[in-house]
Design an enzyme around this catalytic site. Structure first.
Site, PDB file in Angstrom:
ATOM      1  NE  ARG A 167       2.308  -4.722  11.032  1.00 48.72           N
ATOM      2  CZ  ARG A 167       3.345  -4.511  10.212  1.00 48.72           C
ATOM      3  NH1 ARG A 167       4.547  -4.941  10.534  1.00 48.72           N
ATOM      4  NH2 ARG A 167       3.171  -3.859   9.088  1.00 48.72           N
ATOM      5  NE  ARG A 224      -4.473  -1.202   9.942  1.00 49.85           N
ATOM      6  CZ  ARG A 224      -3.373  -0.863   9.271  1.00 49.85           C
ATOM      7  NH1 ARG A 224      -3.319   0.247   8.585  1.00 49.85           N
ATOM      8  NH2 ARG A 224      -2.337  -1.640   9.314  1.00 49.85           N
ATOM      9  NE  ARG A 248       6.404  -0.174   9.888  1.00 50.24           N
ATOM     10  CZ  ARG A 248       5.277  -0.146   9.190  1.00 50.24           C
ATOM     11  NH1 ARG A 248       5.217   0.553   8.069  1.00 50.24           N
ATOM     12  NH2 ARG A 248       4.205  -0.797   9.584  1.00 50.24           N
ATOM     13  NE  ARG A 308       8.026  -2.409   6.120  1.00 53.13           N
ATOM     14  CZ  ARG A 308       6.725  -2.253   6.308  1.00 53.13           C
ATOM     15  NH1 ARG A 308       5.978  -1.713   5.373  1.00 53.13           N
ATOM     16  NH2 ARG A 308       6.169  -2.659   7.428  1.00 53.13           N
ATOM     17  CE  LYS A 310      -2.064  -1.148   3.884  1.00 52.73           C
ATOM     18  NZ  LYS A 310      -1.335  -2.403   4.190  1.00 52.73           N
TER      19      LYS A 310
END
Ligand code: AP5
Length: 237
Positions: A178, A91, A167, A129, A16
């Site tokens: 998550r 969400r 992160r 990431r 996203k």
């Protein structure tokens, strides 16, 4: 004037943020990321920031009331006047209800893009990431995501030379939480958006480079808001 509102919907790590960064340039619209707004809040270090940090680092969602207020205020800002991309919102069904009301009042009809990516791909992506703490550029150690795709954590941002970071919520145990929150609280939102009558497209987000996916989304945006290109709508994930 038609004011585009693109809702980028999909699980954590589905791309996203990557798509929003590409599309905000090509479509000349604002990028509204609730994750980025909450991370700013978290970094403020005040009491509320610490509560937000605890929730985010456990993989849970921040309460609707807080996120709803943030978004309602954000889309009133001048840079959203020409349209905006929602990244990570709504969400929960509660957030989706609030958004429907806000958009209806402004006579904005959103376009929902559902990025479909398998959970195994997501887990691999998020463990690789890296992000620039200065400009927010995203990199993937083991993906073909962006041009600096083969970099390691010790390397630096292509754009400003900052040292890239991992992160906090990309640790595997947090990623699994998550994904659970996504399954439980976020997947029903897609059905809500469909039943609200919004145009929803499924876009394959796992096996193609980000730039190719962005081109497909651009065409869907133009089809809805102008300059139709004749793509066909999907009905179900
Ligand atoms: P948020 O920051 O929104 O995180 P998220 O939704 O979990 O999504 P991510 O940012 O992890 O992934 P993404 O889909 O943007 O993928 P990306 O482009 O980075 O939210 C964080 C937390 O904040 C939540 O857990 C929650 O606590 C809180 N929060 C946020 N919004 C909230 C809300 N509305 N309500 C309540 N709480 C909220 O890509 C991932 C990786 O894949 C990158 O390395 C990238 O380079 C790579 N990649 C991307 N596309 C491709 C591709 N096509 N091929 C290969 N690699 C790719």
């Amino acid at each position: 004037m038609i004011r585009p509102c693109l809702i980028l919907f999909g699980p954590p790590g589905s791309g996203k943020g990557t798509q929003a960064k590409l599309l905000r340039q090509s479509l000349a619209v604002a990028h509204v990321s609730t994750g980025d707004m909450l991370r700013e809040r978290m970094n403020s270090g005040d009491g509320l920031g610490k509560e937000v940090a605890d929730l985010m680092q456990s993989g849970g969602l921040v309460p609707d009331e807080m996120v709803n207020l943030m978004v309602a205020d954000r889309i009133e800002q001048p840079d959203c006047a020409g349209g905006f991309i929602l990244d990570g919102f709504p969400r929960t069904v509660n957030q989706a209800r609030l958004l429907s009301g806000l958009l209806e009042a402004k006579r904005i009809e959103p376009l929902v893009i559902h990025l479909k990516v398998d959970y195994n791909v997501i887990i691999a992506r998020l463990s690789g990431r890296r992000q620039c703490p200065t400009c927010g550029a995203l990199y993937g150690v083991s993906s073909n995501a962006l041009k600096a795709s083969e970099m390691t954590a010790s390397e630096v941002c292509d754009y400003d030379g900052s040292r890239l970071v991992v992160r906090d919520d990309d640790r595997e145990e947090v990623v699994l939480e998550r994904l659970k929150a996504y399954e439980r609280q976020t997947t029903p939102v897609l059905e809500y958006l469909r039943s609200a009558g919004y145009t929803c497209w499924d876009v394959e987000g796992a096996s193609r480079p980000p730039q190719v996916i962005a081109k497909e989304i651009e065409e869907l945006v133009r089809q809805k808001y102008g300059n139709p290109v004749g793509a066909s709508e999907t009905k179900k994930a």
